[in-house]
Design an enzyme around this catalytic site. Structure first.
Site, PDB file in Angstrom:
ATOM      1  N   GLU A  83       1.613   3.434  -0.003  1.00 49.82           N
ATOM      2  CA  GLU A  83       1.096   4.658   0.560  1.00 49.82           C
ATOM      3  C   GLU A  83       1.905   4.623   1.929  1.00 49.82           C
ATOM      4  O   GLU A  83       1.629   3.870   2.965  1.00 49.82           O
ATOM      5  CB  GLU A  83      -0.245   4.633   1.144  1.00 49.82           C
ATOM      6  CG  GLU A  83      -0.642   5.807   1.941  1.00 49.82           C
ATOM      7  CD  GLU A  83      -1.752   5.360   2.826  1.00 49.82           C
ATOM      8  OE1 GLU A  83      -2.337   6.364   3.492  1.00 49.82           O
ATOM      9  OE2 GLU A  83      -1.838   4.423   3.123  1.00 49.82           O
TER      10      GLU A  83
ATOM     11  N   ASP B 291      -2.359   0.106   0.554  1.00 46.49           N
ATOM     12  CA  ASP B 291      -2.461   0.869   1.575  1.00 46.49           C
ATOM     13  C   ASP B 291      -1.592   0.760   3.007  1.00 46.49           C
ATOM     14  O   ASP B 291      -1.127  -0.534   3.287  1.00 46.49           O
ATOM     15  CB  ASP B 291      -3.973   0.540   1.988  1.00 46.49           C
ATOM     16  CG  ASP B 291      -4.436   1.408   3.036  1.00 46.49           C
ATOM     17  OD1 ASP B 291      -4.745   2.840   2.660  1.00 46.49           O
ATOM     18  OD2 ASP B 291      -4.906   1.043   4.054  1.00 46.49           O
TER      19      ASP B 291
END
Length: 560
Positions: A322, A279
């Site tokens: 990401e 993330d």
């Protein structure tokens, strides 16, 4: 498919120089199964299913409420009961297998902040998993470590890989029940501006989301609140002993990032998870990801040595990042405005591609050729994870779910890996009345509609057929693309790796009824093919195959 083996016994016998009369030849007919070609798992061609752990399936209603999380929240901003046991049940039922899924990514399951907070979109709990309180524990709303272990075992038994979603950039927000981490661990400002490298990395994503000082090399003590928590749970000495061994082995300073790297890679060591979805990658100095990847690899190899009988294949540990707003056209570079970074150099095999949703209404050939060309040049030996809808993209493709067949064709047939967001395959609504911001994208999985609505069942069947074809043929995601005919549109994909060779042909926008697909130059006359969509056997003649059905798509593979 069976074949006949003819075994012949001819026994001329000689005694001295005298010829003895031959015994009659015996012919034995043996029926033998033709061995099914084993399809290797290729991360570059993976069909990944992404789900919110709390919103997919409630396998254990007894864990729905913990830590007094009973305050009323805004629409879709509280816990709804989904858990690890629920995911495992769907794995065991074959839901993912039938959908052609060979990797599952679910939102983080580490213990979340206990209290609720309001980021300007209404009171919210950490149902989504991105608000860590304790990286060493599983949040009881999601289940237990035993549940996680069972999930990984069940997935591996079905040949499905598991991607853990990991957060190293920030803690959870400060609430009445969740104090801020010490100031040598986190910064609480300024808020990110996203115009330069520094004001994207050395800042907080939003107000009240403390940012880990991942760039610091200064040793820090563990927070008193965490030590007290571990002591109350009876595991203080165990956690401290493990940290001591980690820092002795690695020689790293006891800086904040190294504690978290240790805690994250413990899940590899204990459960043998196959990869990380990382993330908020661009908000952390890129060197950190190289360190995480190094320790993850070590943990993965250690797990393999301890569990030799459970190893699925020789793929190394996988990391997909990401990097918000990264697009495939950027190739190896992400531009911060004042600096460009090649995140692929820091442990990432793949990055999530935010570009496909804007490409999705282009003609098929334009999409497929573009992606094949880039993946075989700028991104050779790397890949992207394509998606059309997601948990935090407020502008998904086909938000009204009016083009589910087009979405399936684009997502599952575009070169690269594919990310099916839970409910893509069942047209789960993305516009929920009263839901603010990202919450509208995160309703509970629409199992009831799948069970009762023929239209949803028909859409689901289409996603299943394409997904299984994709899973069975790495050529779709990792192969080279070539158009064979413009009208009707027919293309080929070819993937070669060592002794493994995979060749397929796909037709799209085909006319209903009788249709001719041009395959000359790719499959020779007399080649027997199987259309997996209509379940029809065909033979190539005069450079083409003839199908007669009401489908506008054909998925052609070689007959075994």
């Amino acid at each position: 498919m069976k074949k006949l083996l003819v075994v012949m016994y001819s026994i001329p016998l000689f005694i001295g120089c005298k010829e003895v009369k031959k015994q009659p030849e015996k012919i034995q007919v043996v029926q033998q199964e033709t061995p099914k070609k084993e399809v290797p798992f290729v991360w570059e061609a993976a069909n990944v299913y992404f789900l919110l752990t709390d919103r997919f399936n409630n396998g254990n209603p007894e864990n729905d409420v913990n830590f007094g999380r009973t305050e009323e929240t805004d629409v879709l901003r509280g816990f709804m009961g989904g858990d690890l046991q629920g995911i495992t049940k769907k794995i065991e039922e074959g839901y993912f297998t039938d959908l052609g899924i060979n990797a599952i990514w679910f939102t983080p399951v580490v213990e979340q902040v206990h209290g609720a907070t309001d980021e300007g979109t209404g009171k919210t709990y950490g149902y989504h998993g991105y608000w860590a309180k304790d990286w060493t524990a599983i949040d009881p709303n999601f289940g237990t470590k035993h549940d996680l272990g069972n999930l990984v075992k069940a997935a591996h038994k079905k040949g499905i890989r598991i991607l853990l979603d990991v957060v190293l950039n920030h803690t959870g927000p400060v609430t009445d029940q969740d104090p801020v981490w010490p100031d040598d661990w986190v910064r609480t400002g300024p808020k990110c501006e996203f115009t330069t490298y520094e004001n994207t990395t050395a800042c907080t994503l939003v107000e009240n989301l403390p940012d880990i000082l991942t760039e610091s090399n200064e040793p820090v003590e563990l927070p008193d609140a965490l030590l007290a928590k571990w002591k109350e749970e009876g595991r203080l000495s165990k956690e401290l002993d493990e940290l001591q061994l980690f820092f002795e082995r690695t020689g790293y300073p006891r800086a904040p990032r190294y504690y978290i790297i240790k805690w994250l890679t413990d899940y590899i060591n204990e459960f043998g998870v196959d990869g990380f979805r990382v993330d908020t990658v661009k908000h952390v100095n890129e060197d950190v990801w190289g360190e995480l990847h190094k320790e993850a690899n070590i943990a993965f190899e250690m797990w393999k040595k301890k569990h030799e009988s459970k190893i699925l294949d020789d793929n190394p540990f996988y990391m997909v990042g990401e990097v918000y707003n990264y697009g495939i056209s950027g190739g190896r570079q992400f531009d911060f405005g004042d600096k460009k970074v090649d995140f692929f150099e820091y442990g990432f095999k793949s990055l999530i591609n935010f570009e496909l949703k804007t490409d999705a209404d282009n003609d098929y050939e334009a999409i497929f050729k573009k992606y094949s060309d880039i993946l075989n040049t700028k991104l050779k030996d790397k890949s992207v994870l394509n998606y059309l809808t997601s948990h935090d993209d407020g502008s998904p493709y086909d938000k009204e779910r009016k083009k589910p067949y087009r979405a399936a064709n684009v997502l599952l047939l575009t070169p690269g890996a594919s990310q099916v967001y839970y409910g893509d395959e069942t047209s789960r609504s993305l516009t929920i009345e009263g839901a603010e911001g990202d919450a509208t994208l995160r309703s509970f999985m629409n199992w009831e509609e799948l069970d009762s609505l023929p239209n949803v069942q028909q859409i689901h069947k289409h996603w299943q057929k394409l997904g299984q074809f994709r899973k069975n043929h790495p050529a779709i995601g990792a192969g080279k693309h070539k158009r064979l005919a413009k009208s009707p549109y027919v293309f080929s994909r070819t993937y070669v790796n060592g002794d493994f060779r995979d060749k397929v042909v796909v037709g799209l926008d085909l006319p209903k009824g009788k249709k001719s697909l041009w395959v000359k130059g790719f499959f020779g006359d007399g080649t027997k093919l199987y259309d997996t969509y209509s379940e029809t056997e065909v033979t190539v003649a005069n450079g083409k195959v003839i199908l007669d059905n009401d489908f506008d798509i054909a998925l052609l593979e070689l007959m075994e």
